[in-house]
Design an enzyme around this catalytic site. Structure first.
Site, PDB file in Angstrom:
ATOM      1  N   LYS A  81      43.521  29.282  38.545  1.00  0.00           N
ATOM      2  CA  LYS A  81      42.982  30.539  38.417  1.00  0.00           C
ATOM      3  C   LYS A  81      41.949  30.465  37.239  1.00  0.00           C
ATOM      4  CE  LYS A  81      43.930  35.691  38.026  1.00  0.00           C
ATOM      5  NZ  LYS A  81      44.834  36.672  37.996  1.00  0.00           N
ATOM      6  N   SER A 156      44.866  40.080  41.742  1.00  0.00           N
ATOM      7  CA  SER A 156      43.363  39.441  41.035  1.00  0.00           C
ATOM      8  C   SER A 156      43.354  38.113  41.342  1.00  0.00           C
ATOM      9  CB  SER A 156      43.254  40.024  39.500  1.00  0.00           C
ATOM     10  OG  SER A 156      44.338  39.187  39.024  1.00  0.00           O
ATOM     11  N   SER A 180      49.661  40.521  40.734  1.00  0.00           N
ATOM     12  CA  SER A 180      48.368  39.664  40.916  1.00  0.00           C
ATOM     13  C   SER A 180      48.547  38.327  41.551  1.00  0.00           C
ATOM     14  CB  SER A 180      47.497  39.615  39.757  1.00  0.00           C
ATOM     15  OG  SER A 180      46.606  40.760  39.606  1.00  0.00           O
TER      16      SER A 180
END
Ligand code: GLN
Length: 488
Positions: A81, A156, A180
């Protein structure tokens, strides 16, 4: 060989590498090709340094030839990420604020992956600064769901989930502050785990809400998630909130522990707002555990209805403080329209941050301001303690809890982004684990009538990751859900 390489699990890829049927360079090249074929539609990647990845793969092949294999991740590509630092590589947090930023050091998780021989395979899209539930808050692009390209990947860590689901990478890392990792894992039909707060170092993870953030793995199977967690877990002197506690052998625990377990079903997770098809699918999973001899017990989490409100006070308060460092002075976006020092701060921040980030900074500043601090922030901290106590009370009776991961399946892009409250409710079942600091695992438990994935969440005791993985693995081995893939 390369035909269906992209949907193989980490465990399958490891055995192809060790038998010599495939090299790490071949694997990495096959995934670069896959990424080039599918990512124009999915849009999971912010960047991919193909030369760097191939060079790391080449080094892994040489180690293998010399008999110096570093462990189960050696030569395996992993996506990160875009909020986890990699030395000398871009780190954008999917924000204009950091569009040109290059990280000067490795996050501890990154350093550990390098030490384990993993091939760092690209940076994955996310909601800006990890604020969101659909990856639509990325300043660069929306990541779409590989199962239905009109729908969102969740957030997210939407890029991390979608890249694994689409077959561009076997495993990835995300971060989970309120859901997330687990929510996008459930939307994209992959496995994702948020470890206990303090299990994985946060050093080098760009902070959103420091008392809630935790890095964790995505994979195509529970075993794969166990292997990645093994590599990144452990105490780190550079993160004072990481806990000095031995890391168990997760893979051994998964292989040896077969239950039966005492499992709790919190009644508050099955009420209003839960999609009937999600409910049915999760209920079937609960029934399966009962059929295996597990004792199923209804439990109550009376403060659960306060979790979303509590989270949006604590998380925004911490965000308003953490994001104060992005001011245009040193390394962030700097406005070109500056006449004085006030302009520098105001305009750089106005141009660099997106709307959702601004909204949360304003909200967080408000709840911390004098006169409101006691009414909001202090009360939220007290409710947080009550929520943790609800869990600890339940764990006096049961080993783990079974719940849906999200109240609904993936929604259409654009469907919820005009209504922040509807979006915030995506995390109603995941948020309390962050407030309580406990671990949570999401794994696929079926598809709905439209063919969209549904996630089962297993919540555990602090540092109970080994139990969660064993409980999840037992279900996964008896079902075919993890072998189902999107038709891309
Ligand atoms: N969706 C939640 C939020 O918007 C959680 C995000 C996260 O876990 N990083 O804050």
């Amino acid at each position: 060989m390369a035909d269906d390489l992209h949907f193989k699990t980490l465990t399958e890829l490891q055995s192809l590498l060790s038998s010599g049927d495939m090299s790490s360079v071949e694997l990495t090249q096959a995934l670069i090709n896959r990424k080039e074929a599918v990512d124009p539609q999915v849009q999971a990647f912010n960047s991919l340094n193909t030369e760097g990845a191939l060079a790391e793969a080449e080094a892994a092949d040489q180690r293998r030839a010399a008999g110096e294999i570093k462990g189960p991740l050696d030569g395996i590509p992993i996506g990160l990420k875009d909020v986890i630092s990699v030395k000398d590589r871009p780190l954008t947090c999917s924000s204009k604020m950091l569009e040109d930023f290059v990280s000067p050091y490795d996050a501890t998780s990154t350093a550990k992956l390098k030490h384990a021989g993993a091939v760092l395979f690209g940076r994955l899209n996310m909601d800006e600064f990890a604020m969101g539930s659909s990856t639509e808050n990325s300043a660069f692009k929306t990541t779409f769901n590989p199962w239905d390209l009109e729908r969102v990947a969740g957030g997210s860590s939407g890029g991390s989930a979608a890249a694994v689901s689409a077959g561009s990478v076997p495993v990835s890392l995300g971060s989970d502050t309120g859901g997330s990792i687990r929510q996008p894992a459930s939307f994209c039909g992959v496995v994702g785990m948020k470890p206990t707060y303090g299990r994985v170092s946060r050093f080098g993870l760009v902070a959103y809400a420091s008392s809630l953030d935790q890095i964790g793995p995505f994979g195509r199977s529970v075993k794969d998630v166990a292997s990645v967690l093994q590599a990144i877990a452990g105490h780190d002197p550079k993160d004072s909130t990481s806990i000095e506690q031995d890391v168990p052998d997760y893979s051994a625990a998964v292989a040896s522990s077969k239950g039966p377990w005492k499992l709790g079903v919190p009644k508050e997770y099955f009420g209003e707002g839960l999609d009937p098809e999600v409910k049915e699918s999760v209920q079937k999973a609960i029934d399966w555990y009962a059929d295996q001899g597990c004792e199923i017990q209804e439990v109550s989490m009376p403060n659960m209805n306060l979790a979303v409100a509590t989270y949006y006070i604590i998380a925004t308060a911490e965000a308003s403080s953490n994001l104060a460092r992005f001011d245009g002075v040193r390394y962030t976006h700097r406005s070109k329209e500056i006449e004085n020092a006030i302009d520098l701060y105001f305009k750089s921040r106005a141009e660099g941050f997106g709307d959702e980030v601004k909204l949360r900074i304003i909200l967080g500043t408000y709840v911390l301001s004098s006169g409101y601090y006691d009414a909001y922030y202090l009360r939220a901290q007290k409710v947080r303690t009550l929520i943790r106590q609800d869990f600890m009370k339940a764990y006096e009776q049961v080993d783990a809890l079974l719940t849906p991961t999200s109240p609904f399946v993936s929604f259409k892009a654009g469907e919820k982004n005009e209504d922040p409250l509807a979006m915030y409710l995506s995390d109603i079942y995941t948020i309390s684990a962050n407030l309580a600091g406990i671990p949570g695992l999401s794994l696929p438990c079926g598809l709905n009538s439209e063919g969209l994935p549904i996630g089962l969440q297993i919540l555990g005791k602090p540092f109970g990751e080994a139990d969660l993985l064993a409980i999840g693995n037992a279900y996964e081995e008896a079902h075919d859900h993890s072998n189902q893939h999107p038709k891309l």
